[in-house]
Design an enzyme around this catalytic site. Structure first.
Site, PDB file in Angstrom:
ATOM      1  CD  GLU A   1      -2.030  18.750 -17.286  1.00 35.53           C
ATOM      2  OE1 GLU A   1      -3.078  19.696 -16.687  1.00 35.53           O
ATOM      3  OE2 GLU A   1      -1.480  19.263 -16.288  1.00 35.53           O
TER       4      GLU A   1
ATOM      5  CE  LYS B   1       0.060  22.444 -14.058  1.00 37.90           C
ATOM      6  NZ  LYS B   1      -1.141  20.749 -13.427  1.00 37.90           N
TER       7      LYS B   1
ATOM      8  CB  CYS C   1      -3.871  22.375 -16.012  1.00 44.51           C
ATOM      9  SG  CYS C   1      -5.166  21.918 -15.162  1.00 44.51           S
TER      10      CYS C   1
HETATM   11  N1  LIG Z   1      -3.752  19.635 -14.217  1.00 42.34           N
HETATM   12  C1  LIG Z   1      -3.987  20.189 -13.063  1.00 42.34           C
HETATM   13  O1  LIG Z   1      -2.876  20.664 -12.338  1.00 42.34           O
HETATM   14  C2  LIG Z   1      -5.681  20.126 -12.771  1.00 42.34           C
HETATM   15  C3  LIG Z   1      -6.062  22.124 -11.813  1.00 42.34           C
HETATM   16  C4  LIG Z   1      -6.828  21.558 -10.865  1.00 42.34           C
HETATM   17  O2  LIG Z   1      -8.096  21.177 -10.614  1.00 42.34           O
HETATM   18  C5  LIG Z   1      -7.368  23.192 -10.204  1.00 42.34           C
HETATM   19  O3  LIG Z   1      -8.227  23.008  -9.251  1.00 42.34           O
HETATM   20  O4  LIG Z   1      -5.945  24.050 -10.015  1.00 42.34           O
END
Ligand SMILES: NC(=O)CCC(=O)C(=O)O
Length: 264
Positions: free
Chosen positions: A41, A110, A144
């Site tokens: 990402e 996203k 993510c």
């Molecule tokens: N970059 C992100 O979206 C991190 C997501 C994350 O750390 C989580 O715990 O969910």
């Protein structure tokens, strides 16, 4: 299919360094037979959110040119992780996917912004799902924090995805959630999950990799180390149909029971 996961140590606010690293690794994995490459990402800028005006890729132009050229030159499909982009007046966390002929096959912003890393203060959320074909594979791509929304990944599986790609910058402090949630999403959706995390650190977080390739029965085929590295792993996508036949979850679903509850 030979899948390369490139678990980068993304340099903070240094797109030049990151672009050259990505070019170096894609050349390398292609020389080792990779047919599809997955990146992490926000690999162009990392979470330099206060500097997006100077650093985010305008309309994703540079990223698209570079990834398209790499895909064509090395004849590899590229699930381009995500990069920070500026589209119109807004910033996004955007995934670009290219076929091995250099054609852009998907673009995804996203959908769920992660407040703990201030995304909601700087970025706009996307509003579209991301299902695409690469050769004969039907795939989905999310980013993510999207992982914490099982209904979003299920929607991609229901739309035909047999493999879900998930680039991330997931900090070490919650890496146990990462591993369990990835495995759960593979098992419940009876699909491959191919998730690439970053390593290294930024001013606020430490990242310890542990990217994963998980088969539809839940077997972990590969876990990355805690430092920058890449791996080229052979994946047999026909396993999806076997698992879906063994336990016919998709036939046994009863959406009329649960969909009305989602509308509340
Ligand atoms: N970059 C992100 O979206 C991190 C997501 C994350 O750390 C989580 O715990 O969910």
């Amino acid at each position: 299919m030979k899948i390369a996961c490139i678990q980068l140590d993304v340099a903070f606010a240094e797109p030049e360094k990151n672009f050259s690293n990505v070019q170096k690794y894609i050349k390398k994995v292609a020389s080792e037979g990779a047919e599809l490459v997955v990146l992490p990402e926000m690999w162009n800028t990392a979470y330099a959110l206060t500097q997006l005006e100077q650093l985010a890729d305008p309309e994703g132009q540079r990223t698209k040119e570079v990834l398209s050229e790499l895909a064509r030159t090395y004849h590899v499909h590229i699930v381009g992780g995500s990069v920070s982009t500026k589209k119109g007046d807004h910033f996004y966390n955007t995934m670009y996917v290219f076929s091995n002929e250099g054609e852009l096959v998907a673009e995804y912003d996203k959908a769920h912004l992660f407040r703990l890393m201030d995304e909601h203060l700087y970025l706009q959320a996307g509003n579209q799902a991301n299902v695409f074909s690469l050769g004969s594979i039907q795939a989905g791509g999310v980013i993510c924090y999207d992982l914490r929304f099982p209904e979003w990944l299920r929607a991609h599986a229901l739309a035909g995805a047999k493999v879900l790609f998930l680039p991330a910058q997931w900090p070490e402090t919650r890496i146990d959630h990462w591993k369990i949630l990835l495995q759960a999403r593979a098992i419940e959706n009876q699909c491959f999950v191919i998730a690439v995390n970053r390593t290294g650190d930024d001013p606020n977080n430490q990242f310890n990799g542990q990217s994963m390739i998980i088969a539809p029965w839940g077997k972990v085929l590969w876990t990355g180390a805690e430092h920058e590295e890449y791996a080229v792993i052979d994946v047999d996508f026909s396993e999806v149909e076997e698992v879906r036949t063994r336990i016919p979850v998709y036939e046994d679903r009863r959406p009329s029971l649960y969909e009305p509850l989602f509308e509340k």
